[in-house]
Design a protein around this motif. Structure first.
Motif, PDB file in Angstrom:
ATOM      1  N   PHE A 544      29.295 -20.602 -66.074  1.00 24.96           N
ATOM      2  CA  PHE A 544      28.188 -21.010 -66.947  1.00 24.96           C
ATOM      3  C   PHE A 544      28.666 -22.212 -67.755  1.00 24.96           C
ATOM      4  O   PHE A 544      29.749 -22.169 -68.348  1.00 24.96           O
ATOM      5  N   THR A 545      27.873 -23.298 -67.732  1.00 20.63           N
ATOM      6  CA  THR A 545      28.271 -24.516 -68.438  1.00 20.63           C
ATOM      7  C   THR A 545      27.253 -24.849 -69.523  1.00 20.63           C
ATOM      8  O   THR A 545      26.059 -24.971 -69.240  1.00 20.63           O
ATOM      9  N   VAL A 546      27.764 -24.982 -70.735  1.00 12.69           N
ATOM     10  CA  VAL A 546      26.900 -25.349 -71.862  1.00 12.69           C
ATOM     11  C   VAL A 546      27.261 -26.767 -72.287  1.00 12.69           C
ATOM     12  O   VAL A 546      28.430 -27.077 -72.492  1.00 12.69           O
ATOM     13  N   ARG A 547      26.257 -27.630 -72.380  1.00 14.98           N
ATOM     14  CA  ARG A 547      26.470 -28.999 -72.859  1.00 14.98           C
ATOM     15  C   ARG A 547      25.729 -29.160 -74.165  1.00 14.98           C
ATOM     16  O   ARG A 547      24.528 -28.896 -74.233  1.00 14.98           O
ATOM     17  N   LEU A 548      26.426 -29.596 -75.180  1.00 16.71           N
ATOM     18  CA  LEU A 548      25.774 -29.758 -76.481  1.00 16.71           C
ATOM     19  C   LEU A 548      26.069 -31.135 -77.032  1.00 16.71           C
ATOM     20  O   LEU A 548      27.186 -31.635 -76.875  1.00 16.71           O
ATOM     21  N   PRO A 549      25.087 -31.765 -77.686  1.00 18.19           N
ATOM     22  CA  PRO A 549      25.423 -33.003 -78.386  1.00 18.19           C
ATOM     23  C   PRO A 549      26.373 -32.671 -79.544  1.00 18.19           C
ATOM     24  O   PRO A 549      26.185 -31.630 -80.185  1.00 18.19           O
ATOM     25  N   ARG A 550      27.372 -33.549 -79.765  1.00 18.40           N
ATOM     26  CA  ARG A 550      28.348 -33.249 -80.837  1.00 18.40           C
ATOM     27  C   ARG A 550      27.645 -33.095 -82.175  1.00 18.40           C
ATOM     28  O   ARG A 550      27.996 -32.242 -82.980  1.00 18.40           O
ATOM     29  N   VAL A 551      26.658 -33.989 -82.387  1.00 17.76           N
ATOM     30  CA  VAL A 551      25.889 -33.860 -83.626  1.00 17.76           C
ATOM     31  C   VAL A 551      24.483 -33.423 -83.221  1.00 17.76           C
ATOM     32  O   VAL A 551      23.685 -34.220 -82.731  1.00 17.76           O
ATOM     33  N   ALA A 552      24.230 -32.128 -83.414  1.00 18.04           N
ATOM     34  CA  ALA A 552      22.933 -31.600 -82.973  1.00 18.04           C
ATOM     35  C   ALA A 552      21.886 -31.804 -84.049  1.00 18.04           C
ATOM     36  O   ALA A 552      22.200 -31.880 -85.236  1.00 18.04           O
ATOM     37  N   SER A 553      20.636 -31.939 -83.611  1.00 16.87           N
ATOM     38  CA  SER A 553      19.534 -31.885 -84.568  1.00 16.87           C
ATOM     39  C   SER A 553      18.564 -30.873 -83.989  1.00 16.87           C
ATOM     40  O   SER A 553      18.357 -30.816 -82.777  1.00 16.87           O
ATOM     41  N   ALA A 554      18.000 -30.053 -84.877  1.00 16.53           N
ATOM     42  CA  ALA A 554      17.179 -28.940 -84.391  1.00 16.53           C
ATOM     43  C   ALA A 554      15.983 -29.454 -83.600  1.00 16.53           C
ATOM     44  O   ALA A 554      15.294 -30.366 -84.022  1.00 16.53           O
ATOM     45  N   ARG A 555      15.773 -28.883 -82.395  1.00 19.29           N
ATOM     46  CA  ARG A 555      14.660 -29.289 -81.517  1.00 19.29           C
ATOM     47  C   ARG A 555      13.655 -28.155 -81.367  1.00 19.29           C
ATOM     48  O   ARG A 555      14.057 -26.999 -81.271  1.00 19.29           O
ATOM     49  N   VAL A 556      12.380 -28.562 -81.318  1.00 21.10           N
ATOM     50  CA  VAL A 556      11.351 -27.562 -81.001  1.00 21.10           C
ATOM     51  C   VAL A 556      11.393 -27.335 -79.501  1.00 21.10           C
ATOM     52  O   VAL A 556      11.400 -28.286 -78.724  1.00 21.10           O
ATOM     53  N   VAL A 557      11.467 -26.071 -79.089  1.00 22.65           N
ATOM     54  CA  VAL A 557      11.555 -25.761 -77.654  1.00 22.65           C
ATOM     55  C   VAL A 557      10.275 -25.063 -77.245  1.00 22.65           C
ATOM     56  O   VAL A 557       9.812 -24.154 -77.925  1.00 22.65           O
TER      57      VAL A 557
END
Ligand code: ADP
Length: 558
Positions: A544-557
């Protein structure tokens, strides 16, 4: 009656044998062989001839017969054979002939006043004119049919476009505004709709001339709704459509008519918007130059029905959303409420176990501590289920509930591995973390922990006791976390669905679980602006691979 190629078949209807002979003789003298003449003395016989399988090309009709007098005979002939031209024979006075032409005769001839050539010419012209008229009628009918087909096609296209427009949005104001943009200018110059219990309760309008929108809204205002005699108020009250073909002529004087006149509207239609049998709103269509027809009204009524369906959908959607929000709130409250007594129960049990341990004697039941341990395990299982519910309620809904802060993902991975040490021991899998240095970023700490705990506990559950590896890497402004096991693997067909709620690719007899972990994980990752993927092979293992932006900003999903 025998006819050769160019002969014309003439039926003479004349009761006076002398006159009949005269016509025959003069025709034969003028065009022997080119005219086949048949003669009868009564209208009844003439009617039988024109209805026969081989009827005459033209009828030469005397207007004074024993069984018909004057223009009545002509009318009956036309009725029996509208496609056969008739030339009438009259007396010296011309009025009857003129009247006959008005009633559909092709020509008239004055008895005794015409020579053979004139009679034969009159007959031939009569046939020609009649054929041309028939052709013209056919052409006109064809054109009318084509126009009707084209109009029907346009109406269907407009209705289809209206249906698409109203189904585009689940916000009723929005849906109705898009409906307006389909109707204007195709069917009307302006469109206004009002839904009685909408918030805010006002007209949604579309005008061909954008600068007239405000005037339209102001002029329709509440007046039109309060006016009960005719217009929107009446349609709302009675649910019956109204057509004002010519506002100036056939709308009774009222504040509604005054509004239409102020708007320079020549023709208007008002149709109800119905939801089941209830009228919940009203649509008004206005035209500045054209005149609406009853067909337009039928089309507008159909549009009203579609608007009703759109309103029903929007309401259902709102209700569904409210129900979902209520469910999420209930889940969250219930999970919180369940958590506390469970924790207390767990503590109490530990205390009782400790006391029991201290007072253990030779005669005591040695099975009791094991019972305590079993009970404690069940309570912690219950606790995990409650946590899952809490997780689901925290990722549900439109707004991500993330608390973004500086977090080191390596540290979170290390802590998660430590927290699952007992489970790892029981499963027999060794868990290795391939990263020592910190990888800081801006994330929701609890969310990140959930992601790692979920992936790790799955790897332990489905890892068949084989080694598990957690890798933390950076890739530009992203961090990539892999959780790899060498367990049962996942079939290709299941790889997408396991990220949805309650979806599982294993039987509940072999593996416990609610099928919520990966759903919660995916939502959390996506709310951070990241993505989760899986590579897997049955019997070989999964990554399982998770990719995250280093600086996240909350997104509406979605
Ligand atoms: P649960 O584990 O409670 O069933 P999840 O949402 O965490 O729910 O996982 C959904 C399904 O995905 C599991 O039931 C299982 O079939 C499959 N799955 C998840 N992780 C793995 C894994 N590491 N190896 C094999 N199958 C897995």
């Amino acid at each position: 009656m025998v006819k050769t190629a160019d002969t014309i078949r003439v039926l003479l209807v004349e009761d006076n044998p002398g006159d009949a002979d005269l016509v025959r003789a003069s025709l034969e003298a003028a065009e022997a062989g080119a005219i086949a003449l048949d003669a009868v003395e009564r209208l009844a016989d003439a009617l039988a001839r024109v209805r026969a399988p081989s009827p005459p090309d033209v009828v030469l009709l005397d207007l004074t017969l024993p069984d018909a007098f004057g223009l009545g005979g002509l009318a009956r002939l036309h009725e029996a054979a509208p496609d056969i031209p008739v030339v009438v024979l009259t007396g010296a006075e011309g009025q009857l002939g003129a009247a006959a032409i008005q009633r559909g005769a092709q020509d008239y001839l004055v008895k005794g006043g015409a020579d053979g050539a004139l009679v034969s010419r009159a007959l031939r012209y009569a046939i020609e004119r009649h054929e041309r008229a028939a052709q013209a009628r056919l052409l006109a009918a064809e054109r009318a049919a084509r126009e009707a087909a084209e109009q029907a096609r346009e109406r269907m296209a407009l209705l289809a476009a209206a249906s698409t427009a109203v189904s585009h949005s689940l916000d009723d104001r929005h849906a109705l505004a898009s409906l307006g943009s389909v109707i204007v200018p195709r069917l009307a110059d302006w469109f206004a709709v009002r839904i009685t219990d909408a918030e805010p309760d006002e007209w949604v309008v579309t005008h061909r001339a954008a600068e007239s929108v405000a005037l339209l809204q102001a002029r329709l205002g509440d007046v039109a709704i309060r006016e009960a005699a005719s217009g929107p108020g009446a349609v709302l009250a009675k649910g019956r459509p109204e057509l004002f073909q010519d506002v100036g002529c056939n709308a009774p004087p009222s504040s509604w008519r005054a509004a239409l006149e102020d708007l320079g509207t020549r023709s208007a239609m008002v149709v109800p918007v119905r939801l089941n049998d209830e009228t919940v709103g009203v649509i008004v269509l206005g035209a500045v130059a054209r005149r609406f027809s009853p067909d337009d009204l039928t089309l507008a009524e159909e549009i009203g029905r579609r608007a009703g369906v759109a309103i029903a959908n929007c309401r259902l959607y709102r209700q569904a959303r409210l129900a979902l929000a209520a469910r999420d709130e209930f889940l969250s409250i219930a999970a919180h409420e369940l958590r506390t007594p469970l924790a207390v129960l767990q503590l109490k049990l530990q205390m009782v176990a400790r006391k029991q341990q201290a007072s253990l004697c030779a005669s005591c039941d040695r099975a009791v501590p094991a019972d305590y341990a079993g009970t404690s395990q069940q309570i912690s299982r219950l606790g995990q289920l409650v946590e899952s519910l809490l997780d689901v309620s925290s990722v549900a809904g439109d707004r991500p509930k993330l608390q973004l802060e500086e977090v080191d993902v390596t540290e979170v991975a290390r802590e998660s591995i430590a927290r699952l040490q007992d489970l790892a021991l029981r499963s027999g899998s060794d868990v290795t973390l391939r990263r020592a240095e910190p990888v800081p970023g801006t994330w929701d700490r609890r969310g990140l922990e959930r992601v790692l705990l979920n992936l790790l506990s799955n790897a332990l559950k489905f890892g068949a006791g084989k080694p598990i590896e957690v890798r933390v890497e950076t890739d530009g402004d992203q961090v990539v976390v892999d959780v790899e096991d060498h367990g049962i693997g996942i079939a290709p067909a299941d790889m997408d669905r396991i990220f949805e709620q309650f979806e599982r690719a294993v039987s509940s007899q072999n593996f416990g679980g609610l099928g919520l972990g990966l759903y919660v994980t995916r939502r959390l990752v996506e709310q951070h602006g990241g993505a989760i993927t899986v590579r897997s092979e049955l019997g070989v293992g999964s990554v399982f691979t998770v990719r995250l932006p280093r600086v996240a900003s909350a997104r509406v999903v979605a």
